[in-house]
Design a protein around this motif. Structure first.
Motif, short mmCIF file in Angstrom:
data_model
loop_
_atom_site.label_atom_id
_atom_site.label_comp_id
_atom_site.label_asym_id
_atom_site.label_seq_id
_atom_site.Cartn_x
_atom_site.Cartn_y
_atom_site.Cartn_z
N PRO A 8 49.70 44.01 40.55
CA PRO A 8 50.84 43.15 40.91
C PRO A 8 50.51 41.67 40.67
O PRO A 8 49.35 41.26 40.77
N ASP A 9 51.53 40.89 40.35
CA ASP A 9 51.33 39.47 40.04
C ASP A 9 50.56 38.70 41.12
O ASP A 9 49.64 37.95 40.77
N PRO A 10 50.88 38.87 42.41
CA PRO A 10 50.11 38.11 43.42
C PRO A 10 48.61 38.44 43.39
O PRO A 10 47.77 37.55 43.55
N VAL A 11 48.27 39.70 43.16
CA VAL A 11 46.87 40.10 43.09
C VAL A 11 46.23 39.53 41.83
O VAL A 11 45.10 39.04 41.85
N ILE A 15 42.92 37.16 41.37
CA ILE A 15 41.83 37.46 40.44
C ILE A 15 41.57 36.26 39.53
O ILE A 15 40.43 35.87 39.31
N GLU A 16 42.63 35.66 39.01
CA GLU A 16 42.49 34.48 38.15
C GLU A 16 41.80 33.35 38.91
O GLU A 16 40.96 32.64 38.36
N HIS A 17 42.14 33.19 40.17
CA HIS A 17 41.56 32.14 41.00
C HIS A 17 40.07 32.38 41.25
O HIS A 17 39.30 31.42 41.43
N GLU A 24 36.25 35.13 31.76
CA GLU A 24 35.85 36.30 32.55
C GLU A 24 37.03 37.26 32.66
O GLU A 24 38.16 36.86 32.95
N LYS A 25 36.77 38.53 32.40
CA LYS A 25 37.80 39.55 32.43
C LYS A 25 38.10 39.97 33.86
O LYS A 25 37.21 39.92 34.72
N PRO A 26 39.35 40.40 34.13
CA PRO A 26 39.69 40.84 35.49
C PRO A 26 38.75 41.92 36.04
O PRO A 26 38.36 41.85 37.20
#
Length: 75
Positions: A8-11, A15-17, A24-26
Motif C-alpha cells: 500500500p502507498d502509505p507503507v 519504506i522510502e523514508h 536501495e531497493k524496498p
C-alpha cells in the motif's frame, strides 16, 4: 519461496523514508528492518565493539560511569 505482494502507498512511503541510499531497493529496506528487530541479530560492527569492550573490561581498562562522574566533578 517467493510471493508477489502489493505494498500500500502509505507503507511504501515509510519504506522510502527508511532508505539508507537512494538506490536501495524496498526488499533491502524490509530485510534490514527485520534483521534490526530480530532478537538474534547483531551487526558485525556492534559485535566487534562488544568483544572489544569485554576485553577492555577484563584488562581493567574500563572506567565506570560513577568513577568517571567523580573524576569530572559531577558527583
Amino acid at each position: 519461496m517467493s510471493e508477489a505482494v502489493e505494498i500500500p502507498d502509505p507503507v511504501m512511503h515509510l519504506i522510502e523514508h527508511l532508505k539508507n541510499r537512494p538506490d536501495e531497493k524496498p526488499i533491502e529496506v524490509i530485510t534490514r528492518v527485520l534483521e534490526f528487530y530480530s532478537d538474534d541479530y547483531i551487526d558485525e560492527e556492534t559485535e566487534i565493539a562488544i568483544k572489544e569492550g569485554i576485553e577492555e573490561y577484563k584488562e581493567g581498562k574500563s572506567t565506570s560511569h560513577e568513577d568517571l562522574g567523580k573524576e569530572l566533578g559531577f558527583i
